[in-house]
Enzyme design. Structure first.
Site, PDB file in Angstrom:
ATOM      1  N   GLU A 167      10.168   8.224  11.644  1.00 14.34           N
ATOM      2  CA  GLU A 167      10.977   8.408  10.538  1.00 14.34           C
ATOM      3  C   GLU A 167      12.080   9.211  10.299  1.00 14.34           C
ATOM      4  O   GLU A 167      11.814  10.379  10.685  1.00 14.34           O
ATOM      5  CB  GLU A 167       9.855   8.332   9.359  1.00 14.34           C
ATOM      6  CG  GLU A 167      10.682   8.189   7.790  1.00 14.34           C
ATOM      7  CD  GLU A 167       9.869   8.126   6.835  1.00 14.34           C
ATOM      8  OE1 GLU A 167      10.324   7.486   5.654  1.00 14.34           O
ATOM      9  OE2 GLU A 167       8.619   8.297   6.898  1.00 14.34           O
TER      10      GLU A 167
ATOM     11  N   GLU B  80       8.415   2.017  -0.665  1.00 17.28           N
ATOM     12  CA  GLU B  80       8.139   3.097  -0.826  1.00 17.28           C
ATOM     13  C   GLU B  80       8.379   4.013  -2.031  1.00 17.28           C
ATOM     14  O   GLU B  80       8.821   4.966  -2.168  1.00 17.28           O
ATOM     15  CB  GLU B  80       8.322   4.064   0.421  1.00 17.28           C
ATOM     16  CG  GLU B  80       7.125   5.159   0.515  1.00 17.28           C
ATOM     17  CD  GLU B  80       7.474   6.158   1.826  1.00 17.28           C
ATOM     18  OE1 GLU B  80       6.473   6.626   2.520  1.00 17.28           O
ATOM     19  OE2 GLU B  80       8.527   6.070   2.065  1.00 17.28           O
TER      20      GLU B  80
END
Length: 291
Positions: free
Chosen positions: A151, A246
């Site tokens: 990420e 998210e």
């Protein structure tokens, strides 16, 4: 493309009743539930088998997200910490294989969030150490046919990977087909000159996408991001993997402290209203992404 959400949307603590959550996200219309790597690490084989069976029954796939603790930091200057982290992630990968979760995602190259007051920020040295660890971890990932999507975070949460360009360089240096990139619209909004071009630049190396508005609301809640342009960029690279929400709307508990949600963003929503918010967002996101 398949569409999913993080388990943490509905609560303020990093905990979850995953059997209940599988049924909730299936009822809403998702394909994917993103679970916590540390939760999976502590599950028994029986618990994993029960979760897998429920996912199979409801047509839900699992991706596994890790915000590693400092004692599992693969960039640490302490060799014992790196060794501990490698064994931890190898165990996570084996448990993922049992669950048939095919993607480990997150800042697995370091720990999250970085405590800059206590962590030296020698980026070159951190790259060398963490790349060596990921080369080792990639052997297990390749054996188990699991992808690890690293990420790219904003400057306030890491110093190691903060934009797509350097993530491409980093992943190419690791040199494994099973190590690729996770881009997140929240972080891209801060760090990328053009997030839509960043998606195109990642191309085949894009292994996972997190989506949310610039303040981490659900896609479409305020359109701080041009979601049709996100969808166009994904179609341009023929992206066929997971698009996972998210969102963080609720302020309180461990989640507030970790992601810094200092005020309620939900409008004091009930659980039923939260369900409707995310259901509406899913319909909108699919329309934008699928064209």
């Amino acid at each position: 493309m398949k569409f999913g959400t993080s388990y943490a949307y509905w609560g303020t603590e990093w905990k979850c009743n995953y059997i209940k959550m599988v049924n909730k996200v299936a009822d809403i219309g998702f394909d994917v539930l993103e679970i916590g790597a540390d939760h999976l690490y502590h599950m028994t084989n029986e618990e994993i088998d029960t979760l897998k069976a429920e996912g199979d029954k409801r047509g839900i796939e699992f991706t596994t997200n890790s915000g590693p603790s400092k004692d599992n930091d693969l960039s640490s200057a302490d060799e014992h910490v790196r060794d501990h982290g490698l064994e931890y992630f190898k165990t996570v990968l084996h448990k993922m294989a049992r669950l048939r979760s095919k993607s480990l995602v997150g800042a697995i190259y370091s720990y999250w969030p970085t405590d800059f007051a206590k962590t030296p920020t020698d980026k070159k040295a951190a790259w060398e150490r963490s790349i060596a660890c990921l080369r080792e971890l990639s052997k297990t990932a390749e054996e188990l046919d699991i992808e690890c999507a690293l990420e790219v975070l904003n400057r306030n949460e890491t110093y190691i990977l903060t934009d797509c360009e350097e993530a491409i360089e980093y992943v190419n240096r690791v040199g494994s087909k099973n190590i690729n990139i996770l881009l997140d619209t929240y972080h891209m909004n801060i760090e990328e000159d053009n997030m839509y071009d960043a998606i195109r630049r990642a191309g085949d190396l894009l292994g996972h996408l997190h989506v949310g508005e610039c303040n981490r609301k659900l896609p479409g809640m305020n359109n701080s991001i041009d979601w049709p342009k996100i969808g166009k960029a994904l179609r341009d690279i023929n992206y066929q993997k997971a698009v996972v929400m998210e969102p963080f709307l609720l302020s309180g508990g461990e989640v507030r402290e970790s992601v810094r949600v200092w005020r309620d963003l939900s409008g004091n929503a009930t659980q039923e209203q939260l369900d409707q918010y995310i259901r509406d967002s899913l319909v909108y996101l699919k329309k934008c992404c699928l064209g």
